[in-house]
Design a protein around this motif. Structure first.
Motif, PDB file in Angstrom:
ATOM      1  N   ASP A 171       0.799  -1.223   0.000  1.00  0.00           N
ATOM      2  CA  ASP A 171       0.000   0.000   0.000  1.00  0.00           C
ATOM      3  C   ASP A 171       0.836   1.280   0.000  1.00  0.00           C
ATOM      4  O   ASP A 171       0.597   2.194  -0.797  1.00  0.00           O
ATOM      5  CB  ASP A 171      -0.938   0.014   1.216  1.00  0.00           C
ATOM      6  N   TRP A 172       1.803   1.366   0.920  1.00  0.00           N
ATOM      7  CA  TRP A 172       2.550   2.607   1.091  1.00  0.00           C
ATOM      8  C   TRP A 172       3.330   3.041  -0.142  1.00  0.00           C
ATOM      9  O   TRP A 172       3.486   4.252  -0.360  1.00  0.00           O
ATOM     10  CB  TRP A 172       3.471   2.512   2.311  1.00  0.00           C
ATOM     11  N   PRO A 173       3.843   2.121  -0.972  1.00  0.00           N
ATOM     12  CA  PRO A 173       4.510   2.599  -2.198  1.00  0.00           C
ATOM     13  C   PRO A 173       3.598   3.447  -3.079  1.00  0.00           C
ATOM     14  O   PRO A 173       4.072   4.381  -3.741  1.00  0.00           O
ATOM     15  CB  PRO A 173       4.927   1.305  -2.902  1.00  0.00           C
ATOM     16  N   TRP A 174       2.288   3.161  -3.071  1.00  0.00           N
ATOM     17  CA  TRP A 174       1.370   3.987  -3.866  1.00  0.00           C
ATOM     18  C   TRP A 174       1.095   5.328  -3.199  1.00  0.00           C
ATOM     19  O   TRP A 174       1.033   6.359  -3.868  1.00  0.00           O
ATOM     20  CB  TRP A 174       0.047   3.234  -4.100  1.00  0.00           C
ATOM     21  N   VAL A 175       0.940   5.309  -1.876  1.00  0.00           N
ATOM     22  CA  VAL A 175       0.723   6.570  -1.156  1.00  0.00           C
ATOM     23  C   VAL A 175       1.938   7.474  -1.322  1.00  0.00           C
ATOM     24  O   VAL A 175       1.812   8.669  -1.657  1.00  0.00           O
ATOM     25  CB  VAL A 175       0.445   6.303   0.338  1.00  0.00           C
ATOM     26  N   LEU A 176       3.126   6.909  -1.100  1.00  0.00           N
ATOM     27  CA  LEU A 176       4.351   7.702  -1.252  1.00  0.00           C
ATOM     28  C   LEU A 176       4.593   8.055  -2.719  1.00  0.00           C
ATOM     29  O   LEU A 176       5.178   9.100  -3.018  1.00  0.00           O
ATOM     30  CB  LEU A 176       5.548   6.925  -0.696  1.00  0.00           C
ATOM     31  N   GLY A 177       4.134   7.197  -3.614  1.00  0.00           N
ATOM     32  CA  GLY A 177       4.237   7.519  -5.045  1.00  0.00           C
ATOM     33  C   GLY A 177       3.466   8.783  -5.384  1.00  0.00           C
ATOM     34  O   GLY A 177       3.939   9.635  -6.146  1.00  0.00           O
ATOM     35  N   ILE A 178       2.245   8.923  -4.797  1.00  0.00           N
ATOM     36  CA  ILE A 178       1.455  10.140  -5.007  1.00  0.00           C
ATOM     37  C   ILE A 178       2.161  11.351  -4.420  1.00  0.00           C
ATOM     38  O   ILE A 178       2.259  12.406  -5.055  1.00  0.00           O
ATOM     39  CB  ILE A 178       0.057   9.977  -4.380  1.00  0.00           C
ATOM     40  N   VAL A 179       2.684  11.205  -3.190  1.00  0.00           N
ATOM     41  CA  VAL A 179       3.374  12.316  -2.527  1.00  0.00           C
ATOM     42  C   VAL A 179       4.571  12.769  -3.353  1.00  0.00           C
ATOM     43  O   VAL A 179       4.747  13.974  -3.619  1.00  0.00           O
ATOM     44  CB  VAL A 179       3.824  11.902  -1.111  1.00  0.00           C
ATOM     45  N   PHE A 180       5.388  11.829  -3.786  1.00  0.00           N
ATOM     46  CA  PHE A 180       6.601  12.199  -4.522  1.00  0.00           C
ATOM     47  C   PHE A 180       6.295  12.602  -5.960  1.00  0.00           C
ATOM     48  O   PHE A 180       7.075  13.339  -6.570  1.00  0.00           O
ATOM     49  CB  PHE A 180       7.621  11.058  -4.460  1.00  0.00           C
ATOM     50  N   LEU A 181       5.187  12.155  -6.496  1.00  0.00           N
ATOM     51  CA  LEU A 181       4.746  12.670  -7.797  1.00  0.00           C
ATOM     52  C   LEU A 181       4.481  14.167  -7.697  1.00  0.00           C
ATOM     53  O   LEU A 181       4.948  14.953  -8.534  1.00  0.00           O
ATOM     54  CB  LEU A 181       3.478  11.937  -8.230  1.00  0.00           C
ATOM     55  N   VAL A 182       3.744  14.567  -6.652  1.00  0.00           N
ATOM     56  CA  VAL A 182       3.451  15.994  -6.450  1.00  0.00           C
ATOM     57  C   VAL A 182       4.746  16.773  -6.253  1.00  0.00           C
ATOM     58  O   VAL A 182       4.942  17.847  -6.845  1.00  0.00           O
ATOM     59  CB  VAL A 182       2.511  16.200  -5.256  1.00  0.00           C
ATOM     60  N   LEU A 183       5.646  16.252  -5.402  1.00  0.00           N
ATOM     61  CA  LEU A 183       6.907  16.945  -5.141  1.00  0.00           C
ATOM     62  C   LEU A 183       7.724  17.093  -6.420  1.00  0.00           C
ATOM     63  O   LEU A 183       8.335  18.145  -6.664  1.00  0.00           O
ATOM     64  CB  LEU A 183       7.718  16.189  -4.084  1.00  0.00           C
TER      65      LEU A 183
ATOM     66  N   PRO B  44      -2.517  22.983 -17.138  1.00  0.00           N
ATOM     67  CA  PRO B  44      -2.771  21.631 -17.665  1.00  0.00           C
ATOM     68  C   PRO B  44      -2.038  20.547 -16.911  1.00  0.00           C
ATOM     69  O   PRO B  44      -2.511  19.408 -16.842  1.00  0.00           O
ATOM     70  CB  PRO B  44      -2.287  21.726 -19.129  1.00  0.00           C
ATOM     71  N   VAL B  45      -0.883  20.879 -16.312  1.00  0.00           N
ATOM     72  CA  VAL B  45      -0.145  19.880 -15.542  1.00  0.00           C
ATOM     73  C   VAL B  45      -0.942  19.468 -14.313  1.00  0.00           C
ATOM     74  O   VAL B  45      -1.104  18.267 -14.015  1.00  0.00           O
ATOM     75  CB  VAL B  45       1.241  20.425 -15.131  1.00  0.00           C
ATOM     76  N   PHE B  46      -1.488  20.434 -13.583  1.00  0.00           N
ATOM     77  CA  PHE B  46      -2.233  20.111 -12.375  1.00  0.00           C
ATOM     78  C   PHE B  46      -3.580  19.462 -12.696  1.00  0.00           C
ATOM     79  O   PHE B  46      -4.041  18.593 -11.954  1.00  0.00           O
ATOM     80  CB  PHE B  46      -2.414  21.362 -11.519  1.00  0.00           C
TER      81      PHE B  46
END
Length: 252
Positions: free
Chosen positions: A27-39, A99-101
């Motif tokens: 699970d956490w790889p997806w949550v952190l994936g979202i966080v680091f995608l935003v960063l 468009p990115v956001f």
């Protein structure tokens, strides 16, 4: 926009794969994936944000001279040329960021069980199923306040409510940093935008709320850094030494 969606998906899948090697949790790889995608996106767009602020500060510094020129468009245009200031330069970064956001939001809302477009934007069916069933503290990241996707309803509602509360608070703080003045429009933005998230937050998937909270937290840090690095003309400096400068100005 398909190219934007594919690029954003590629970044999300990259971070998920990286965290998947480090963490044993599915699970956490997806949550952190979202966080680091935003960063990643925000750091990529940071030079544009700085350029926008520089343009705004240059225009603010010229306002006294512009008022002296009165209603003389030719004289104002000459002033812009002589000072090498483009009054429209601040809008270009916004046009690029928008468009990115929107793409970021679209990709995250795309992750939901049973989607018929699972393999769009470079996803495999396995990756999509894994993301669609990933959980944050027992609540699926594709769930909403009212659609629990088979998870315990109270768990989903508690996680969603906590995230919505953080989203509203950070949105209010971000808006307060950005809004100048105390007019009706400013007050509507300051209180209306966060209040509207009570409704929209209830229909957002948890993954989208995680994205929004991360976005707000990064925005708060970015605004604080920008205001310290590029202060508003006539505003006392902030950060280390800022309080000292203000106290000296008050006693001088």
């Amino acid at each position: 926009m398909s190219a934007v969606y594919s690029a954003i998906s590629a970044v999300l899948l990259f971070w998920h794969a990286l965290w998947e090697r480090v963490l044993s949790s599915p699970d956490w790889p997806w949550v952190l994936g979202i966080v680091f995608l935003v960063l990643t996106i925000r750091l990529f767009l940071l030079p544009l944000a700085v350029r926008q602020v520089k343009s705004q500060r240059a225009l603010q510094a010229l306002q006294p001279r512009i008022r002296e020129l009165g209603n003389d468009p030719a004289a104002v245009a000459d002033l812009y040329r002589s000072e090498k200031v483009n009054p429209f330069a601040g809008f270009l970064p916004l046009l690029i960021q928008f468009p990115v956001f929107i793409g970021l939001l679209h990709v995250l809302r795309h992750i939901r069980p049973g989607s018929t477009t699972a393999t769009l934007y470079g996803w495999t069916q396995t990756q999509f199923d894994s993301a669609a069933h990933a959980e944050l503290l027992g609540a699926p990241i594709a769930a909403t306040f009212s659609h629990h996707l088979g998870a315990p309803g109270l768990t989903v509602q508690l996680v969603t409510a906590a995230l919505i509360a953080v989203m509203i608070v950070t949105t209010y703080l971000s808006t307060r940093q950005a809004v100048q003045g105390d007019g009706l429009i400013q007050r509507l933005m300051l209180y209306g935008v966060p209040a509207s998230l009570l409704v929209s937050g209830a229909i957002f998937p948890i993954g989208v709320i995680v994205y929004w909270v991360t976005q707000n937290l990064f925005g708060l840090a970015q605004q604080a850094w920008i205001r310290r690095r590029y202060p508003v003309p006539g505003e006392p400096p902030r950060g280390p030494g800022g309080d000292k400068a203000r106290s000296q100005g008050a006693t001088g």
